[in-house]
Write a protein that holds these residues in place. Structure first.
Motif, mmCIF file in Angstrom:
data_model
loop_
_atom_site.group_PDB
_atom_site.id
_atom_site.type_symbol
_atom_site.label_atom_id
_atom_site.label_comp_id
_atom_site.label_asym_id
_atom_site.label_seq_id
_atom_site.Cartn_x
_atom_site.Cartn_y
_atom_site.Cartn_z
ATOM 1 N N UNK A 70 0.855 -1.181 0.000
ATOM 2 C CA UNK A 70 0.000 0.000 0.000
ATOM 3 C C UNK A 70 0.894 1.234 0.000
ATOM 4 N N UNK A 71 0.481 2.247 -0.744
ATOM 5 C CA UNK A 71 1.239 3.490 -0.822
ATOM 6 C C UNK A 71 0.278 4.639 -1.092
ATOM 7 N N UNK A 72 0.759 5.850 -0.902
ATOM 8 C CA UNK A 72 -0.071 7.015 -1.165
ATOM 9 C C UNK A 72 0.779 8.155 -1.676
ATOM 10 N N UNK A 73 0.146 9.047 -2.411
ATOM 11 C CA UNK A 73 0.768 10.274 -2.871
ATOM 12 C C UNK A 73 -0.179 11.404 -2.481
ATOM 13 N N UNK A 74 0.109 12.050 -1.372
ATOM 14 C CA UNK A 74 -0.806 13.081 -0.884
ATOM 15 C C UNK A 74 -0.857 14.293 -1.819
ATOM 16 N N UNK A 75 0.210 14.537 -2.527
ATOM 17 C CA UNK A 75 0.207 15.651 -3.482
ATOM 18 C C UNK A 75 -0.786 15.390 -4.616
ATOM 19 N N UNK A 76 -0.964 14.118 -4.942
ATOM 20 C CA UNK A 76 -1.910 13.744 -5.996
ATOM 21 C C UNK A 76 -3.251 13.301 -5.421
ATOM 22 N N UNK A 77 -3.356 13.312 -4.091
ATOM 23 C CA UNK A 77 -4.607 12.916 -3.442
ATOM 24 C C UNK A 77 -5.034 11.506 -3.863
ATOM 25 N N UNK A 78 -4.057 10.615 -3.911
ATOM 26 C CA UNK A 78 -4.280 9.283 -4.463
ATOM 27 C C UNK A 78 -3.667 8.204 -3.576
ATOM 28 N N UNK A 79 -4.370 7.108 -3.484
ATOM 29 C CA UNK A 79 -3.947 5.915 -2.748
ATOM 30 C C UNK A 79 -3.701 4.807 -3.755
ATOM 31 N N UNK A 80 -2.731 3.935 -3.464
ATOM 32 C CA UNK A 80 -2.380 2.851 -4.378
ATOM 33 C C UNK A 80 -2.342 1.511 -3.642
ATOM 34 N N UNK A 81 -2.479 0.451 -4.416
ATOM 35 C CA UNK A 81 -2.253 -0.900 -3.904
ATOM 36 C C UNK A 81 -1.568 -1.699 -5.007
ATOM 37 N N UNK A 82 -0.293 -1.994 -4.804
ATOM 38 C CA UNK A 82 0.448 -2.838 -5.730
ATOM 39 C C UNK A 82 0.252 -4.282 -5.300
ATOM 40 N N UNK A 83 -0.250 -5.093 -6.193
ATOM 41 C CA UNK A 83 -0.543 -6.486 -5.885
ATOM 42 C C UNK A 83 0.292 -7.383 -6.775
ATOM 43 N N UNK A 84 1.167 -8.165 -6.170
ATOM 44 C CA UNK A 84 2.034 -9.083 -6.892
ATOM 45 C C UNK A 84 1.712 -10.520 -6.513
ATOM 46 N N UNK A 85 2.158 -11.457 -7.354
ATOM 47 C CA UNK A 85 1.944 -12.876 -7.102
ATOM 48 C C UNK A 85 0.485 -13.153 -6.733
ATOM 49 N N UNK A 86 -0.406 -12.657 -7.554
ATOM 50 C CA UNK A 86 -1.836 -12.797 -7.270
ATOM 51 C C UNK A 86 -2.275 -14.243 -7.312
ATOM 52 N N UNK A 87 -3.245 -14.545 -6.465
ATOM 53 C CA UNK A 87 -3.796 -15.894 -6.336
ATOM 54 C C UNK A 87 -5.292 -15.865 -6.620
#
Length: 114
Positions: A70-87
């Motif tokens: 999980x990550x965020x960029x407050x300058x862009x007012x955006x939240x992220x979720x990088x999902x790897x090795x999905x099941x």
């Protein structure tokens, strides 16, 4: 009032990756702890991950630890979720949420299947 819009979902094969985004509008999310949650068909919505307002701390459900970030960029007012090795068991509608305030996005579908 905060409006949240998730994007980035889709169909992916097992072992693949996706990056979800949650764009906020109407007001800043920089003061909120933010979270990702998911709901699979026939199941209750469950916790995935949270991140504090300044990104100082993150927390993950055991089921995604080591695979999701999980990550965020407050300058862009955006939240992220990088999902790897999905099941296949990651298949669900994923929602972003302002922890402590009842704002939710409409969700984005993630399907993991061969």
């Amino acid at each position: 009032q905060v409006q949240l819009v998730e994007s980035g979902g889709g169909l992916v094969q097992p072992g693949g990756s996706l990056r979800l985004s949650c764009a906020a509008s109407g007001s800043t999310i920089r003061t909120y702890t933010m979270g990702w949650y998911r709901q699979a068909p026939g199941k209750q919505r469950e916790y995935v991950a949270t991140i504090t307002s300044t990104s100082s701390f993150t927390n993950y459900a055991d089921s995604v630890k080591g695979r999701f970030t999980i990550a965020r960029d407050n300058a862009k007012n955006t939240l992220y979720l990088q999902m790897n090795n999905l099941k296949p068991e990651d298949t669900a509608v994923y929602y972003c949420h302002t922890v402590g305030a009842e704002y939710w996005g409409q969700g984005t579908q993630v399907t993991v299947s061969s």
